[in-house]
Design an enzyme around this catalytic site. Sequence first.
Site, PDB file in Angstrom:
ATOM      1  N   GLY A 196       0.707  -1.287   0.001  1.00 49.98           N
ATOM      2  CA  GLY A 196       0.340   0.062   0.241  1.00 49.98           C
ATOM      3  C   GLY A 196       0.638   1.559   0.235  1.00 49.98           C
ATOM      4  O   GLY A 196       0.459   2.548  -0.286  1.00 49.98           O
ATOM      5  N   GLU A 197       2.270   1.749   0.736  1.00 48.85           N
ATOM      6  CA  GLU A 197       3.179   2.241   0.368  1.00 48.85           C
ATOM      7  C   GLU A 197       3.079   2.216  -0.670  1.00 48.85           C
ATOM      8  O   GLU A 197       3.684   1.738  -2.023  1.00 48.85           O
ATOM      9  CB  GLU A 197       4.534   2.354   1.319  1.00 48.85           C
ATOM     10  CG  GLU A 197       3.818   2.132   2.256  1.00 48.85           C
ATOM     11  CD  GLU A 197       4.236   1.651   4.124  1.00 48.85           C
ATOM     12  OE1 GLU A 197       5.959   1.934   3.796  1.00 48.85           O
ATOM     13  OE2 GLU A 197       4.583   1.388   4.780  1.00 48.85           O
ATOM     14  N   SER A 198       3.697   3.844  -1.090  1.00 53.22           N
ATOM     15  CA  SER A 198       3.493   4.685  -2.376  1.00 53.22           C
ATOM     16  C   SER A 198       5.036   4.455  -2.902  1.00 53.22           C
ATOM     17  O   SER A 198       5.130   3.769  -4.037  1.00 53.22           O
ATOM     18  CB  SER A 198       3.585   5.985  -2.699  1.00 53.22           C
ATOM     19  OG  SER A 198       3.987   6.713  -1.871  1.00 53.22           O
TER      20      SER A 198
END
Length: 1460
Positions: A659-661
């Site tokens: 989920g982290e960019s």
Amino acid sequence: MGHLNLESGANSFHREFNDCPVKATKGALACMVNSEIGAVLAVMRRNVRWGVRYAADDDQLEHSLIHSLKELRKQIFSWQHKWHNIDPAIYLQPFLDVIQSDETGAPITGVALSSVYKILTLDVLDVDTVNVAEAMHLIVHAVTTCRFEVTDPASEEVVLMKILQVLLACMKSKASVKLSNQHVCNIVNTCFRVVHQASSKGELLQRIARHTMHELVRCIFSHLHEMDKYEDTLVNRSSSVFREVDAMDKDNTLGSKQLENGNVGVESDGQPSIVDTPDNHMGKLESGKDDNKIDVSNGMEAADNGEKLMMEPFGVPCLVEIFHFLCSLLNVIEHIEVGPRSNPIAYDEDVPLFALGLINSAIELGGPSFSKHPSLLSLIQGELFRNLMQFGLSMSPLILSTVCSIVLNLYHHLRTELKVQFEAFFSCVLLRIAQSKHGSSYQLQEVAMEALVDLCRQQTFMAEMYANFDCDITCSNVFEDLANLLSKSAFPVNGPLSAMHIVALDGLVSMIKGMADRIGSELSLSEEASVYREGYKAFWTMKCENYSDPNFWIPHVRKMRHIKRKLMVGVDHFNRDPKKGLEFLQGMHLLPEKLDPQSVASLFRYTAGLDKNLIGDFLGNHDEFCVQVLQEFAGTFDFRGMNLDTALRLFLGTFRLPGESQKIQRVLEAFAERYYEESPQILANKDAALLLSYSLILLNTDQHNVQVKKKMTEEDFIRNNRRTNGGNDFPREYLSELYRSICENEIQMIPEQGAGFPLMTSGCWINVLHKSKITDPFIICDSRALLDHDMFAILSGPTIAAMSVVFDQTEHEEVLKTCVDGFLAIAKVSSSYHFDDILDDLIVSLCKFTAHLTPFSVDDAILAFGEDTKARMATTTVFTIVNSYGDYIRSGWNNILDCVLSFHKLGLLPARLINDTVDDMELSSDLERAKPASSSSLISRTPSGTTPRKSSGLMGRFSQLLSFDMEEPRSLPTEEQLAAHQLTRETIQSCHIDSIFSESKFLQAESLLQLVKSLILAASRLSKGTGPVDDEGASVFCLELLIAITLNNRDRIILIWQEVYEHISNVVQSTIMPCTLVEKAVFGLLRICQRLLPYKENLTDELLKSLQLILKLDARVADAYCEQITQEVMRLVKANATHIRSHVGWRTITSLLSITARHPEASETGFETLAFIMSDGAHLLPSNYVFCVDAARQFAESRLGDVDRSVSALDMMAGSVVCLARWSSEAQIAVGQEAAMKLSRDIGEMWLRMVQGLRKVCLDHREEVRNHAIVMLQRSLVGVDMIHLPIALWFQCFDLVIFTLLDDLLDISLESSPKNYRKMEETLVLAMKLMAKAFLQQLQDLSQQPSFCRLWLGVLNRMERYMKVKFRGKRSEKIHELVPELLKNILLVMKTTGVLKPSDDIGGDSFWQLTWLHVKNICPPLQSEVFQDHELEQMQAKNMKSGVPAPDETLTVPSSERTV
């Protein structure tokens, strides 16, 4: 180019189809053709149009159609024998003109078609006919372009049916091999158009059209095996007749692909049902009410690029096109929009069913030949299987059933080419539907289950599933999943038994029976091949050297299965804690000791079951090692030839995108770099790939997130990606294709994982196609039992549980028989592969159904058992297993014996059950002769509180049931009761329970030991029961079985003897009152010894030592059975005396015999046994001498018998000296000096024990016995000249025997009442004589010993005391006269031998003086009588010269010497 071989094709075609052409003579052909001409003309003349003549230039002419028919009539009779040389077009063209004419009505066209059909069925057109190819082309062209005027619906349907008939006849004709690819395609297309047109016509036309279509497909694909393999010449992908299946990778859809090479266009009342594509047409079937005309136009028209190919003789290109067309029918249905006026065939299950049926027919006829043609095979691997996956998940049971039929055929013919596809279909379709957790209807579940069971019935299916999938780390466990599914589906949970349960049961049983049938066909592998060497090796790189040779691939798959099991444990650890999971895998040698990025990446890539969220987090981590793993992970993908969205789907299907960019960026950078390396055609650089990948993920979120209301358009997407391809734009078509692909099929950003079977998505399908290119070859198993051992270990447990539940809940006899077949098959396989625990589990499960002992009475229980079919079947099955596979039963014996004891309680067991060997009849007769007291007499000694057992045996129970009083007619059994009893008897007889124990000698050692332990356990449990009568009877029964087994296994008695002995010991020592149990234990023990002693010399001591248990019997028990025990001991001794050699054995025997000396009833038998041993020394041995002598002494002392028996016992004791003499002489000869001395000492000890025993009897109250004992003692003392006894032993003899005897007798005579000891005077006389004789016999040797003086003084002392004895106050005259006489005799002998003379100086005091000191006390005159005065003077003078004191000098004698 693949095409048909003309000659072979025609011949084989002719043989295959039954609808063969009619064989007619040449003359008859003309008549037949003439009749057809007449028929057509007759129908035409009925129409006014054809009957009116018209004039032109004053010449009346006929219509050209009629004219050509008449001209043909003129010629045909001139071709009597030239038909094969005549161009068929000549006699076919007039009919074909009629068919093609748009002026003719339906009746005329129909008759013309019939005529053509008749000519085709005649034996006229074949491959040798002149210009036959052109003629066939004309026929096909004319019929497929048939136009006629519609007059009424019925006529129209007739014409359509005849069109179908003619086209089918063309394909079945011998000359069909002359048709071109294009013509065959036209035939198929036309028939399909008729099928489509028939949907609005009558039922008959619909059925005929569909049947014809099926026959056409079967006819066409039956030629596939005759066609040569060809390389794909349809490389030009713009061809209208073929499209490569690889194009599916560009589409990325599971079922939404549009037909590219043409589709069917139909107009019906102006409403189109299937829309034509702009550039591909298969033609139209036009029908309009305005002009009432029907046009069947040519379809599947060849494009320029494929025209030449399509005009060649029909072969593989045609079959490819047709098969592709059939597959496309499944695609078309996806794009139909159902409206109020839509044709029902367009959206209901009819079209897919029809298409699937045609495909199934093609596969049935083409069979394995599909694999020889890459284009056909690629269609099956890709488009067909994709559609099968889609339609397999439909809600129609009919469609699913047809799909399953196709899959079964594909498995049978092409499984080697469809490994990954099969795995996907089984996991995502069949298992998913049959699991009933995904909303499938009961009908769908049943169809799926039946399909799975059909597959299970294939001989090699399960083995191939296990070898190819369960033993492949990249595949799911199809076999294990299927086994679990079938077992769970067979469980009737919270409901009655249904058809689904029975189907699942059939599947389980078929698998087990298949394994049982293969028993004996195992492949022997070297032990080295089965050894798994521990140590790290990259398991994902392991390959087999030869996948076709079982000697290579069996060890390989077993090793991979071993690795896979360990890997699954590691996966479980990883999913809980990734760090610990990796450490665990290192410890299991599945990862290197020092982790490297490649091994971890390969673990993530090729291992199923890993948590995809954890994989995503690991790959997106910024740690240097994680980044390296990410690079290696991306490097495992092959993106060559893939569109960007396809590659992205494949990549993101293996993990969940974090989920982290930042993590997303790292992951997509690795993907973009790899994709650019593999497919750089359109992309300018890897940055372009990264940007476009980002754009696709954003588009995917925009299009498929319900929270996004305003969706991105195609133009928006194209605009967003301007100048991103290295500063340039991407091709618009490229972006448009990507946009449509993403919109139509979502990229699954959260891959499905967890329990259950997955759902096939477009991304999964792409993965299937990719995986199919790199997977290991499909392993073919033959009919041998190659992996049955491994499979059975997985299958057995769930199968036993499922079958047991079904067996419990069903009452249908057929289902029960199926279960029984399964149980027997499991038993067979378990025993073959030595799965003892599985066999035990099976027996435990079955024995639950044999528990027929209910709270009912015995008769009611027998009746209930006879009426219970299930209990009878279970019982028969249990004992069939026991008799067949008893070698491998372990703990299951406990349950088996419980069942046997139940039958025993009911009295159903045969009387011969406990017979041990074939010679039991002889043994029993001996027992009866040796044991006059019957068993009933023994039982009569038991306490009165015990009740006798009821009559046992089935006939006993049966007779009780039948015996009734005439005054009580109610006791008469009913017919149902009689039938139930008869069934019970037959069931027990069929079980052959007696064979279990009578043939126990054939059981393997471990099984035999377990049987014995189970019997002992059962008996122990019963002994603690509350019902004394029944429990004792069962305990007795167990003991009898135990003894019978022991006797049957005499050759390996060592194995079980300790267990048997301990049980009998417990019985004997725990019983305080006489009862049947202890009786059986004692006599069973004796019987064992009797039977085994002749055969087991090494166990003789152990067996005889066990008889000591009899000595431990409670006094009351021993007294009750003493006589019978003694009789058995006598039989044992008489039969086995020569086999008893040991000290321990004889001690036990003689101990038992000694006890009988005190028993009034047993003493006679005991003495007889002892006499058998001792008489004439027949069986006396050094090992038993002492024991026998001691036993004889006890019999001599016993007052239970008469005096003669005591005398006989004494005679035997004294007579045993002969044996001692013999042994002594033999020892001097046979052994050396040292051994002889030792043996001499031993013999002396035995002799001493014997005379000591006689001494004891010399004190008996009975004068006859007492006096005879002294006589025998005297004989034993003086008759030992042949025995070399040590001189010291004589001193012991005088001290312990002779002196002690004289002292004891003297004490008795002085202290005892004359009533108790009569005639003691005579006894004392005999004793004194005994001492004198013994002393004189050994005088020479004794006098040389230092202790002689002490011995001599002892003799004098006893004589002195005896001289003083008085009887009733008076001295005994006999003794008073005897003693001096004996003493004088001794002194004379001593004088003569020189022992006694004045010069002697022995022991410090003068021997001479000590002697005369005592002699004077006895008889003073003796000195002068023995030594006269002149002799004494001479001696004295002689002694004076030598300084010796005179005899009459007074000497001081020590008190000790004087009182000896």
